[in-house]
Design a protein around this motif. Sequence first.
Motif, PDB file in Angstrom:
ATOM      1  N   MET A  62       0.821  -1.039  -0.071  1.00 56.06           N
ATOM      2  CA  MET A  62       0.061   0.119   0.012  1.00 56.06           C
ATOM      3  C   MET A  62       1.022   1.230   0.063  1.00 56.06           C
ATOM      4  SD  MET A  62      -3.014   1.383   2.478  1.00 56.06           S
ATOM      5  CE  MET A  62      -4.227   0.116   1.799  1.00 56.06           C
ATOM      6  N   ILE A  63       0.721   2.095  -0.860  1.00 54.18           N
ATOM      7  CA  ILE A  63       1.465   2.968  -1.174  1.00 54.18           C
ATOM      8  C   ILE A  63       0.648   4.577  -0.963  1.00 54.18           C
ATOM      9  CG2 ILE A  63       3.156   4.401  -2.717  1.00 54.18           C
ATOM     10  CD1 ILE A  63       3.028   1.467  -3.844  1.00 54.18           C
ATOM     11  N   LEU A  64       1.267   5.459  -0.118  1.00 58.59           N
ATOM     12  CA  LEU A  64       0.434   6.582   0.253  1.00 58.59           C
ATOM     13  C   LEU A  64       1.468   7.557  -0.236  1.00 58.59           C
ATOM     14  CD1 LEU A  64      -0.105   4.360   2.842  1.00 58.59           C
ATOM     15  CD2 LEU A  64      -1.553   6.233   3.593  1.00 58.59           C
ATOM     16  N   SER A  65       0.792   8.667  -0.766  1.00 60.16           N
ATOM     17  CA  SER A  65       1.670   9.886  -1.168  1.00 60.16           C
ATOM     18  C   SER A  65       2.082  10.761   0.246  1.00 60.16           C
ATOM     19  CB  SER A  65       0.800  10.597  -2.288  1.00 60.16           C
ATOM     20  OG  SER A  65      -0.400  11.354  -1.546  1.00 60.16           O
ATOM     21  N   GLN A  66       2.944  11.809   0.093  1.00 63.18           N
ATOM     22  CA  GLN A  66       3.284  12.504   1.060  1.00 63.18           C
ATOM     23  C   GLN A  66       2.197  13.192   1.732  1.00 63.18           C
ATOM     24  OE1 GLN A  66       5.938  15.701   0.263  1.00 63.18           O
ATOM     25  NE2 GLN A  66       6.783  15.906   2.330  1.00 63.18           N
ATOM     26  N   ALA A  67       1.293  13.884   1.118  1.00 61.74           N
ATOM     27  CA  ALA A  67       0.115  14.434   1.645  1.00 61.74           C
ATOM     28  C   ALA A  67      -0.866  13.570   2.509  1.00 61.74           C
ATOM     29  CB  ALA A  67      -0.575  15.207   0.542  1.00 61.74           C
ATOM     30  N   ILE A  68      -1.071  12.637   2.131  1.00 58.65           N
ATOM     31  CA  ILE A  68      -1.729  11.681   2.939  1.00 58.65           C
ATOM     32  C   ILE A  68      -1.172  11.213   4.042  1.00 58.65           C
ATOM     33  CG2 ILE A  68      -3.069   9.433   2.609  1.00 58.65           C
ATOM     34  CD1 ILE A  68      -4.152  11.816   0.827  1.00 58.65           C
ATOM     35  N   VAL A  69       0.016  10.972   4.038  1.00 58.88           N
ATOM     36  CA  VAL A  69       0.781  10.410   5.249  1.00 58.88           C
ATOM     37  C   VAL A  69       0.822  11.497   6.255  1.00 58.88           C
ATOM     38  CG1 VAL A  69       3.124   9.892   6.209  1.00 58.88           C
ATOM     39  CG2 VAL A  69       2.244   8.698   4.048  1.00 58.88           C
ATOM     40  N   ALA A  70       1.036  12.775   5.620  1.00 59.75           N
ATOM     41  CA  ALA A  70       1.054  14.032   6.513  1.00 59.75           C
ATOM     42  C   ALA A  70      -0.394  14.160   7.286  1.00 59.75           C
ATOM     43  CB  ALA A  70       1.532  15.288   5.769  1.00 59.75           C
ATOM     44  N   GLY A  71      -1.314  13.935   6.584  1.00 61.64           N
ATOM     45  CA  GLY A  71      -2.686  14.437   7.008  1.00 61.64           C
ATOM     46  C   GLY A  71      -3.136  13.170   7.982  1.00 61.64           C
ATOM     47  N   PHE A  72      -2.483  11.785   8.064  1.00 55.44           N
ATOM     48  CA  PHE A  72      -2.768  10.725   8.906  1.00 55.44           C
ATOM     49  C   PHE A  72      -1.853  11.132  10.289  1.00 55.44           C
ATOM     50  CE2 PHE A  72      -3.861   7.036   5.886  1.00 55.44           C
ATOM     51  CZ  PHE A  72      -5.120   7.646   5.600  1.00 55.44           C
ATOM     52  N   ILE A  73      -0.733  11.680  10.068  1.00 56.53           N
ATOM     53  CA  ILE A  73      -0.056  12.051  11.272  1.00 56.53           C
ATOM     54  C   ILE A  73      -0.532  13.180  11.709  1.00 56.53           C
ATOM     55  CG2 ILE A  73       2.461  12.406  11.800  1.00 56.53           C
ATOM     56  CD1 ILE A  73       3.390  10.551   9.524  1.00 56.53           C
ATOM     57  N   GLU A  74      -0.920  14.224  11.084  1.00 55.36           N
ATOM     58  CA  GLU A  74      -1.378  15.158  11.944  1.00 55.36           C
ATOM     59  C   GLU A  74      -2.711  14.940  12.487  1.00 55.36           C
ATOM     60  OE1 GLU A  74      -0.167  18.540   8.341  1.00 55.36           O
ATOM     61  OE2 GLU A  74      -2.150  17.646   8.289  1.00 55.36           O
ATOM     62  N   ALA A  75      -3.560  14.118  11.986  1.00 52.62           N
ATOM     63  CA  ALA A  75      -4.815  13.704  12.790  1.00 52.62           C
ATOM     64  C   ALA A  75      -4.553  12.915  13.999  1.00 52.62           C
ATOM     65  CB  ALA A  75      -5.639  12.797  11.786  1.00 52.62           C
ATOM     66  N   THR A  77      -1.449  13.276  15.997  1.00 49.08           N
ATOM     67  CA  THR A  77      -0.517  13.985  16.635  1.00 49.08           C
ATOM     68  C   THR A  77      -1.337  15.309  17.266  1.00 49.08           C
ATOM     69  OG1 THR A  77       0.607  15.134  14.978  1.00 49.08           O
ATOM     70  CG2 THR A  77       1.551  13.328  15.930  1.00 49.08           C
ATOM     71  N   ILE A  78      -2.045  16.157  16.297  1.00 51.05           N
ATOM     72  CA  ILE A  78      -2.763  17.578  16.670  1.00 51.05           C
ATOM     73  C   ILE A  78      -4.337  17.474  16.681  1.00 51.05           C
ATOM     74  CG2 ILE A  78      -0.564  18.903  16.102  1.00 51.05           C
ATOM     75  CD1 ILE A  78      -2.079  19.771  13.559  1.00 51.05           C
ATOM     76  N   GLY A  79      -4.914  16.201  16.301  1.00 53.36           N
ATOM     77  CA  GLY A  79      -6.121  16.004  16.245  1.00 53.36           C
ATOM     78  C   GLY A  79      -6.757  16.714  15.125  1.00 53.36           C
ATOM     79  N   ARG A  80      -6.148  17.090  14.013  1.00 55.37           N
ATOM     80  CA  ARG A  80      -6.738  17.524  12.897  1.00 55.37           C
ATOM     81  C   ARG A  80      -5.842  17.663  11.606  1.00 55.37           C
ATOM     82  NH1 ARG A  80      -5.341  22.892  11.938  1.00 55.37           N
ATOM     83  NH2 ARG A  80      -4.309  23.992  13.737  1.00 55.37           N
ATOM     84  N   VAL A  81      -6.418  17.785  10.451  1.00 57.38           N
ATOM     85  CA  VAL A  81      -5.661  17.871   9.271  1.00 57.38           C
ATOM     86  C   VAL A  81      -5.470  19.252   9.078  1.00 57.38           C
ATOM     87  CG1 VAL A  81      -5.516  17.458   6.756  1.00 57.38           C
ATOM     88  CG2 VAL A  81      -6.569  15.579   8.423  1.00 57.38           C
ATOM     89  N   ARG A  82      -4.241  19.617   8.752  1.00 56.61           N
ATOM     90  CA  ARG A  82      -3.816  20.998   8.525  1.00 56.61           C
ATOM     91  C   ARG A  82      -3.786  21.157   6.936  1.00 56.61           C
ATOM     92  NH1 ARG A  82       1.234  22.873  11.865  1.00 56.61           N
ATOM     93  NH2 ARG A  82       2.155  21.468  10.087  1.00 56.61           N
ATOM     94  N   GLY A  83      -3.780  22.280   6.397  1.00 55.12           N
ATOM     95  CA  GLY A  83      -3.993  22.541   5.001  1.00 55.12           C
ATOM     96  C   GLY A  83      -2.404  23.257   4.522  1.00 55.12           C
ATOM     97  N   GLN A  84      -1.465  23.339   5.415  1.00 58.93           N
ATOM     98  CA  GLN A  84      -0.468  23.973   4.991  1.00 58.93           C
ATOM     99  C   GLN A  84       0.650  23.199   3.995  1.00 58.93           C
ATOM    100  OE1 GLN A  84       1.269  24.290   9.062  1.00 58.93           O
ATOM    101  NE2 GLN A  84       0.258  26.390   9.437  1.00 58.93           N
ATOM    102  N   ASP A  85       1.522  24.031   3.359  1.00 55.06           N
ATOM    103  CA  ASP A  85       2.227  23.402   2.415  1.00 55.06           C
ATOM    104  C   ASP A  85       3.129  22.414   2.959  1.00 55.06           C
ATOM    105  OD1 ASP A  85       1.106  24.651   0.254  1.00 55.06           O
ATOM    106  OD2 ASP A  85       2.683  26.253   0.235  1.00 55.06           O
ATOM    107  N   LEU A  86       3.638  21.330   2.390  1.00 55.07           N
ATOM    108  CA  LEU A  86       4.516  20.405   2.956  1.00 55.07           C
ATOM    109  C   LEU A  86       5.749  20.555   2.088  1.00 55.07           C
ATOM    110  CD1 LEU A  86       2.301  17.260   2.961  1.00 55.07           C
ATOM    111  CD2 LEU A  86       3.026  18.719   4.769  1.00 55.07           C
ATOM    112  N   PRO A  87       7.122  20.812   3.140  1.00 53.89           N
ATOM    113  CA  PRO A  87       8.497  20.520   2.631  1.00 53.89           C
ATOM    114  C   PRO A  87       8.647  19.204   2.081  1.00 53.89           C
ATOM    115  CG  PRO A  87       8.550  20.601   4.942  1.00 53.89           C
ATOM    116  CD  PRO A  87       6.998  21.000   4.830  1.00 53.89           C
ATOM    117  N   PRO A  88       9.184  18.970   0.942  1.00 56.55           N
ATOM    118  CA  PRO A  88       9.431  17.645   0.445  1.00 56.55           C
ATOM    119  C   PRO A  88      10.507  17.002   1.371  1.00 56.55           C
ATOM    120  CG  PRO A  88      10.177  19.497  -1.242  1.00 56.55           C
ATOM    121  CD  PRO A  88       9.667  20.117  -0.064  1.00 56.55           C
TER     122      PRO A  88
END
Length: 174
Positions: A62-75, A77-88
């Motif tokens: 199962m392969i997840l793009s960086q944005a999806i991984v970031a959203g899962f981790i944000e959820a 660690t901070i309880g929500r998904v942020r819409g900020q840009d991600l550094p590669p």
Amino acid sequence: MFGGLGEHAFRLGKAARDALKIQLDVEKLFIERRSAAELVELLPDFALIAILDGPVQEQGEMILSQAIVAGFIEAQTIGRVRGQDLPPRKPTRTDGAMVAGVIDAALAILEQALTENADIVWAGGFRCVSFLEDPRPLPVVLDDAPLRVLTADVSLSGGLRKGKIYLALPESGN
């Protein structure tokens, strides 16, 4: 073409709601046959590659793009998904460990949904066991066997994060 599996969109939305308390919408889903070498060419930069073990010693990913991984981790660690840009950045083993539960939950929900469906033969029994830091060894890990690849364009939390999720399993079934 692949029975009822596409109808279930591999149940990642339910897994995201249950495990992370976030909305995950599958905007587009398609299924195709690919080789492992072709799969490597499809992958987005900085994707997390989860290795799945299945029945009869078969492997998938199962392969997840960086944005999806970031959203899962944000959820988580901070309880929500942020819409900020991600550094590669390349995903880490910690990233993998943090999303492994969601991956396994989605695979379990998929398996349960397919109990009386012909697709259970090739899509059932897979769970996350490890992660690849580099996609180049994928053809070796998968023996370059023919794969059924589900590709989902997904959005998290109403579009705050958008990306792709791939589920690649051996076409042969168990």
